[in-house]
Every structure is written in structure tokens, then in C-alpha cells.
Design a protein around this motif. Structure first.
Motif, PDB file in Angstrom:
ATOM      1  N   HIS A 338      36.685  -0.631  15.349  1.00 41.25           N
ATOM      2  CA  HIS A 338      38.043  -0.815  14.828  1.00 41.25           C
ATOM      3  C   HIS A 338      39.033   0.071  15.585  1.00 41.25           C
ATOM      4  N   VAL A 339      38.641   1.307  15.831  1.00 39.51           N
ATOM      5  CA  VAL A 339      39.516   2.212  16.593  1.00 39.51           C
ATOM      6  C   VAL A 339      39.701   1.685  18.013  1.00 39.51           C
ATOM      7  N   ILE A 340      38.619   1.212  18.611  1.00 44.62           N
ATOM      8  CA  ILE A 340      38.689   0.692  19.977  1.00 44.62           C
ATOM      9  C   ILE A 340      39.612  -0.515  20.069  1.00 44.62           C
ATOM     10  N   THR A 341      39.514  -1.431  19.128  1.00 40.29           N
ATOM     11  CA  THR A 341      40.269  -2.687  19.219  1.00 40.29           C
ATOM     12  C   THR A 341      41.688  -2.589  18.672  1.00 40.29           C
ATOM     13  N   THR A 342      41.940  -1.717  17.702  1.00 37.20           N
ATOM     14  CA  THR A 342      43.260  -1.659  17.070  1.00 37.20           C
ATOM     15  C   THR A 342      44.049  -0.409  17.427  1.00 37.20           C
ATOM     16  N   TYR A 349      39.310   6.779   9.969  1.00 35.26           N
ATOM     17  CA  TYR A 349      39.213   6.442  11.389  1.00 35.26           C
ATOM     18  C   TYR A 349      39.435   7.662  12.285  1.00 35.26           C
ATOM     19  N   MET A 350      39.980   8.745  11.720  1.00 36.96           N
ATOM     20  CA  MET A 350      40.189   9.940  12.544  1.00 36.96           C
ATOM     21  C   MET A 350      38.860  10.484  13.062  1.00 36.96           C
ATOM     22  N   ASP A 351      37.763  10.215  12.361  1.00 36.74           N
ATOM     23  CA  ASP A 351      36.458  10.693  12.815  1.00 36.74           C
ATOM     24  C   ASP A 351      36.012  10.043  14.120  1.00 36.74           C
ATOM     25  N   TYR A 352      36.673   8.959  14.501  1.00 33.00           N
ATOM     26  CA  TYR A 352      36.260   8.184  15.680  1.00 33.00           C
ATOM     27  C   TYR A 352      37.357   8.160  16.740  1.00 33.00           C
ATOM     28  N   ALA A 353      38.437   8.904  16.479  1.00 35.22           N
ATOM     29  CA  ALA A 353      39.597   8.867  17.370  1.00 35.22           C
ATOM     30  C   ALA A 353      39.301   9.484  18.729  1.00 35.22           C
ATOM     31  N   GLN A 354      38.483  10.527  18.734  1.00 40.22           N
ATOM     32  CA  GLN A 354      38.128  11.171  19.990  1.00 40.22           C
ATOM     33  C   GLN A 354      36.940  10.434  20.613  1.00 40.22           C
ATOM     34  N   PRO A 356      36.073   6.963  21.045  1.00 39.02           N
ATOM     35  CA  PRO A 356      35.372   5.982  20.215  1.00 39.02           C
ATOM     36  C   PRO A 356      34.274   5.230  20.970  1.00 39.02           C
ATOM     37  N   ILE A 357      34.394   5.123  22.310  1.00 36.82           N
ATOM     38  CA  ILE A 357      33.338   4.488  23.094  1.00 36.82           C
ATOM     39  C   ILE A 357      32.022   5.247  22.927  1.00 36.82           C
ATOM     40  N   LEU A 358      32.108   6.567  22.912  1.00 30.42           N
ATOM     41  CA  LEU A 358      30.909   7.375  22.724  1.00 30.42           C
ATOM     42  C   LEU A 358      30.297   7.123  21.354  1.00 30.42           C
ATOM     43  N   HIS A 359      31.127   7.021  20.322  1.00 29.15           N
ATOM     44  CA  HIS A 359      30.628   6.735  18.978  1.00 29.15           C
ATOM     45  C   HIS A 359      29.973   5.356  18.934  1.00 29.15           C
ATOM     46  N   LEU A 360      30.605   4.373  19.575  1.00 26.99           N
ATOM     47  CA  LEU A 360      30.036   3.029  19.594  1.00 26.99           C
ATOM     48  C   LEU A 360      28.679   3.035  20.292  1.00 26.99           C
ATOM     49  N   GLY A 361      28.595   3.689  21.440  1.00 33.60           N
ATOM     50  CA  GLY A 361      27.334   3.749  22.161  1.00 33.60           C
ATOM     51  C   GLY A 361      26.235   4.385  21.342  1.00 33.60           C
TER      52      GLY A 361
END
Length: 616
Positions: A338-342, A349-354, A356-361
Motif C-alpha cells: 500500500h505504501v509502495i503503490t499509494t 503505514y508509518m512502520d513501512y515508510a522507510q 517499503p521495498i525492503l519490507h515487501l521483500g
């Protein structure tokens, strides 16, 4: 399975031989209990005998299937049966004696489907079709089978107050809501789904009762405990004095749906709000009881929603089978995508702001993004447990679900927040990755309709619900003033519910039909190439690496030493310096990147999947 199943419970109204009905109620807060039987305008009151451990009971020939009844506590309060199988006149009305054997099952040979085959389709019975009932869902089963899903997940159907509700305000956990149909109508839906090789999962709520229609506090206040506090007040008593029969109430509810209704799996809502310090805790005991009840003859799947990312509930045994729960809804993968696309980074979502590609991987390769890591949203508190040792099948992934759409102020779907190219890339990742995917109704055709929060409480609660809903968003900058909050849809208004009812005419419009074609194609590829490689996985033999700022590469070793690889560019710029696999191309979002090995660039928002059988 037997063609005729009635699940015998230690409470409620149970049919016995000789035309008798046994009524039983646990009422530790009552001195006397009568059962009041209704036949038209006539009422018959029968005194129930006090039994050990605060039980009251009676067996009588004065009641038959179809008889309406209530329990009268201390000659004062007349209340429905908390284990009612049906509430024909809503949560404040009488309960009805039901003959569970009246439905003649046609699924005698149905044993369910293995978990690895799961593709979940979440739907809300009241808004999935214009009919808004079980029969309406049944009319769409052929469509769902042809789409490529293997399980429909019904949002909670337990009897709730009023005309419309998401279902998480259920008051009678054993009674399908009368607006959706009678018990036999739900059984007909399940029977028809099984005939089409579709599983049926049910969302159940064991962390609280709805705020209207539950009368337990009048005669069984011991159902709750002040030892723990929840967002809904005193917690359900799973670990304090008198907790034995409270635990049994919920365990029997799970077994009831699985046995009497032939349900194939349960999704337990927000178990992080179930507070229990006992050993084993209620989640563990419930899973153990289900496994004991279904040792091998049927595939039964238990799924969690758990913000704590408690991986220990997802462990596998030596035979690669779940020890307790098959999977957890993986909010982490949704939030990262969601962070990546929006680009949204507010709230959780702040937990994934830094990065987000790394979190997705990490989600794709290891299960959870937060595995004991400190959460900025939770003031730096650690969240989660290590999950890399678990198989990818232990994590349900999704781009949309009822929570992530409906908990927004206006209930916007991803179509209102991201571009078609971004959504295509995200769908291509989730539908072909090893983790079982979940679709939210209408997602497969790119529905743009909102799914706002809606309910229909009585006048005593109406204002509090409306004001509470709007105050929830007061801390967001865009809703900092009252005028902005006043624009948030009123959940009590009929028009709010009507906006959520799917318009099936959209499905055939060209701009939506192309999405449907895409989802069918991706799911067909999943079933043909990915699913056969999933049985027997016991851990995550996967690796991921970030390519530049927005690129990602992930590789999995699946069953039979099959290697699956993903390369994705999830940004607006061309990604260069990529090395493509010489293996079989499984899918590519862009024709310009169709596996030509001499090309080292990826267009924006592009995804490529490769598959190699028997890779070394």
C-alpha cells in the motif's frame, strides 16, 4: 461425511428422542430460570431445575421444532438463548427451536481441499449481491469457480442488530442472521459450494460481543472479567474464575460451525484482543479440540488475524502439517504494498515508510516484516516473532480486504488511490507468489465502489456510533476540523450501505472486463504451475535483494527443488542493470520484458516471474 449432522451441545435447545426438547442455560448470576414457550399469542412458562455448577435445565414435550422461546431470569428479565440456533425476530426477539437434521446434505463425499490449493475470496453476504442473502451468494458460485478461487470466506453471519452490519457486532454466535436466510439456506449455500469444489470459510468473532442484543451481563456477568480491558470494555473471561464454561462456549461454537454446517475453515478475528494468561491459552485449546474432532477424514483450516505477528501459532509438525493454525492474514505485506503503490505513510503505514521495498521483500521471503522489530507506530515497542522458518503457505496475502478498505473514512478501494499499472504489478506479485492470496469481492474486476463502514443500531446507540466513527479520524490532519469530519459517511444511513452493494453490471464493462481477464489468467497460472510445487513445504528457503531504490528480486526453492523467481520494478523510473533468468518465463506484465536475456532494463511498474523445474 454423514448426510445428516446435528452437533450436540451442553447448552441451548437440543432435540432428543421421543419428541422431546432439552433446554439448558448457564446462569451463575441468576437464582431461578424459567423457559417461556410461545405458540402464537399463547405463552407457556416452565420452571427449569437448578443443577450443579450454576446450570438450569429442563426436558419437555411441550416444545417442537419451530417453537419460539425465551429464558426468564428471576421472574423478571426474559432474554433470548445465548446459544440460539436462530433469531427470527432479530437480537431482542425470541429464539427458535431448530431441527438441525432437517437439511439433507448432498456432500457425502466432500473431504475439503488441501491448504496449499487455497485462493480465498472474501465477501459480505449482505452487499455481495442485490439480493443480500445466502441465495444471492449461491447464484454466483459458478462465477467464483470459473474465476479460479477455491474458497469463499463469509464475513461474520452471526445474528447482529438491525438491517445491515459488517458482522463484527454479532450477539448470537450460533445463529445465522435472519436477513441472510434461515439455517437451511446457509447449509444450501455450503452444499452448493462443495458441489463446485469450493471450500467455505467463516469469519468468527471471539474477542467481544456486539454492543446491542447481548444479555449475558444480566444473568452471567462472569462471562466477562475486569482482569483485562479491551477496546470494548471488560474482556471476555478466558482465564479468570468461572472461565471454564466461557471457554467451552467458544470452543463449541467453532465445532458447531465445522460439524453442523460442514464449514471448511474458520478465520478468527483480531485474536490480539483475546486476553488470556492461562496455559494452554484459549487459541491453543480451541485448535487442539478441532484437531481431535477431525483427526484425518476432512481438511479443516484455522486462520488467524493477529496484529502481534505471533508466529508460534503457525508452527508445522514433522509431517509438514500445521500444529494449530494453517495461516495468518499478513497485514505486513498489504501495508508495504500500500505504501509502495499509494505513497500513504500516515497511521500504521508509518512502520513501512522507510524503504517499503525492503519490507515487501522480507514479507515475500520470510513471512512477516516485523519479527520482533521495533514499531515506530507503537512508540518503539517490539512487534512480532521470527517467522523465516515457516513455509510461505503460513501467510495469507492481499491487496484489499474489508478492513483495509472499510476502515478508511470513505471506504475507498485501491482503484481510487493507485494507477492501473501499479495495481497490475501488485496483483501479479500476490497472485503468483507462494503464499495463498485473498481477494476482496469485486477486486477481480477492478470495482471502484467504496466499502464504507455501515451498521443499524437502535436509537440508544445510534448517536454514539456516528460520533465515535467520526472522532476516530480526528487525529488525521485532513479531518482536524469538524466540517471535514461531518463529510464522513454516516454508518447508520441506508445510503451508506447501498453504496457498498456490488453493481454486477460493472463486471461486463470493457474497463472492468479487462481486469477480470487478468485475474483469471493469473489464477490459472497459479493453479497450473505454483500450486503443484507447494505441498510439503516446511520452511522458507527463500532469498531477496533490493535492486536500486525501487527494484526487488526474490527467489524461492519449492517442492521437488523447483525454483521460482520474481523480478519487479515498483517505481516510476526505468530500472537498469537487471540480470534476467535463463529459466522458463512464467509471466511478465510488459511485453518489452518478455524474458529476452539480452535486455537489462525493467520498465516502470513491471513484474517478471520465472520458473525452473528441478533447479540445483
Amino acid at each position: 461425511m454423514s448426510d445428516n449432522i446435528s452437533y450436540q451441545m451442553p447448552f441451548g435447545a437440543e432435540l432428543e428422542t421421543g419428541g422431546k426438547v432439552r433446554f439448558r442455560l448457564w446462569a451463575p448470576g441468576g437464582n431461578t430460570v424459567d423457559v417461556c414457550l410461545y405458540d402464537g399469542s399463547k405463552e407457556k412458562k416452565l420452571t427449569m431445575a437448578a443443577a450443579a455448577d450454576s446450570w438450569f435445565e429442563i426436558t419437555t414435550t411441550s416444545a417442537t421444532p419451530g417453537t419460539y422461546y425465551r429464558f426468564c431470569i428471576d421472574g423478571d428479565h426474559c432474554v433470548p438463548d445465548p446459544a440460539s440456533r436462530f433469531q427470527p425476530e432479530d437480537v431482542h426477539g425470541p429464539s427458535e427451536v431448530i431441527d438441525p437434521s432437517s437439511w439433507r446434505w448432498q456432500d457425502a463425499h466432500w473431504m475439503g481441499r488441501p491448504w496449499e490449493e487455497t485462493v480465498v475470496y472474501e465477501l459480505h453476504v449482505g452487499s455481495f449481491t442485490p439480493e443480500g442473502n445466502f441465495a444471492g451468494v449461491m447464484g454466483k458460485l459458478d462465477y467464483l469457480r470459473d474465476l479460479g478461487v477455491t474458497a469463499i470466506e463469509l464475513m461474520p453471519v452471526a445474528d447482529f442488530p438491525g438491517k445491515h452490519n459488517w458482522g463484527y457486532d454479532g450477539a448470537y454466535l450460533f445463529a445465522p442472521d435472519s436477513r441472510y436466510g434461515r439455517p437451511d439456506d446457509l447449509k444450501a449455500l455450503i452444499d452448493a459450494a462443495h458441489a463446485r469444489n469450493l471450500m467455505v470459510f467463516l469469519d468468527v468473532v471471539y474477542n467481544h460481543f456486539g454492543p446491542e442484543g447481548n444479555y449475558l451481563h444480566l444473568y452471567a456477568p462472569q462471562f466477562f472479567t475486569e482482569k483485562h480491558r479491551t477496546p470494548w470494555g471488560a474482556a471476555i473471561n478466558f482465564d479468570d474464575e468461572y472461565s471454564h464454561w466461557v471457554r467451552q462456549f467458544f470452543i463449541h461454537n467453532a465445532l458447531y460451525w465445522l460439524k453442523e454446517y460442514h464449514i471448511d475453515g474458520l478465520r478468527l478475528d483480531a485474536v490480539h484482543a483475546i486476553l488470556d494468561d492461562s496455559q494452554p491459552d484459549i487459541l491453543t485449546e480451541l485448535a487442539q479440540r478441532v484437531q481431535t474432532a477431525f483427526p484425518s477424514e476432512r481438511h479443516i483450516h484455522l486462520i488467524l488475524e493477529n496484529d502481534h505477528n505471533a508466529a508460534h501459532y503457525l508452527e508445522r509438525d514433522a509431517g509438514h502439517k500445521p500444529c494449530a493454525y494453517a495461516a495468518q492474514w499478513n497485514d505486513d505485506i498489504h501495508h508495504a504494498l500500500h505504501v509502495i503503490t499509494t505513497g500513504e505513510t500516515g497511521g500504521y503505514y508509518m512502520d513501512y515508510a522507510q524503504n517499503p521495498i525492503l519490507h515487501l521483500g522480507r514479507c515475500l521471503a520470510e513471512g512477516f516484516a516485523y519479527q520482533g522489530d521495533c514499531s515506530p507506530y507503537r512508540n518503539g515497542e517490539p512487534r512480532g516473532e521470527p517467522s523465516r522458518h515457516l513455509p510461505p503457505t503460513a501467510f495469507v496475502s492481499f491487496l484489499q480486504n474489508h478492513d483495509q478498505v472499510g476502515n478508511r473514512a470513505f471506504g475507498e478501494r485501491i482503484q481510487a488511490l493507485a494507477s492501473p499499472q501499479q495495481i497490475h504489478a501488485a496483483a501479479a506479485i500476490l497472485l503468483l507468489a507462494p503464499s495463498p492470496p485473498l481477494l476482496f469481492m469485486g477486486e477481480e474486476w477492478g470495482s471502484c465502489q467504496p466499502f464504507p463502514f455501515f451498521c443499524d443500531f437502535g436509537t440508544e446507540l445510534a448517536d454514539a456510533v456516528v460520533n465515535g466513527r467520526r472522532e476516530e479520524f480526528a487525529r488525521f490532519p485532513e479531518f482536524s476540523n469538524p466540517d471535514a469530519r461531518a463529510r464522513i459517511p454516516n454508518p447508520m444511513e441506508e445510503s451508506t450501505f447501498q453504496r457498498a452493494v456490488l453493481n454486477w453490471l460493472d463486471c461486463d464493462r470493457p474497463e472492468h472486463a479487462s481486469w477480470l481477464t487478468l485475474y483469471r489468467e493469473l489464477l490459472a497460472l497459479r493453479h497450473r504451475y505454483i500450486v503443484p510445487c507447494l505441498p510439503g513445504l516446511i520452511q522458507q528457503p527463500a532469498a531477496f535483494s533490493q535492486l536500486g531504490g525501487h527494484g526487488l528480486k526474490v527467489s524461492w526453492i519449492l517442492a521437488d527443488n523447483t525454483q521460482l523467481s520474481l523480478i519487479a520494478n515498483l517505481g516510476d523510473e526505468v530500472l537498469s542493470g537487471c540480470s534476467f533468468s535463463p529459466w522458463k518465463l512464467l509471466y511478465a506484465t510488459h511485453s518489452t520484458s518478455c524474458g529476452l536475456n539480452d535486455i537489462d532494463v525493467l520498465p516502470p511498474w513491471s513484474v517478471i516471474w520465472y520458473l525452473s523445474k528441478g533447479a540445483a
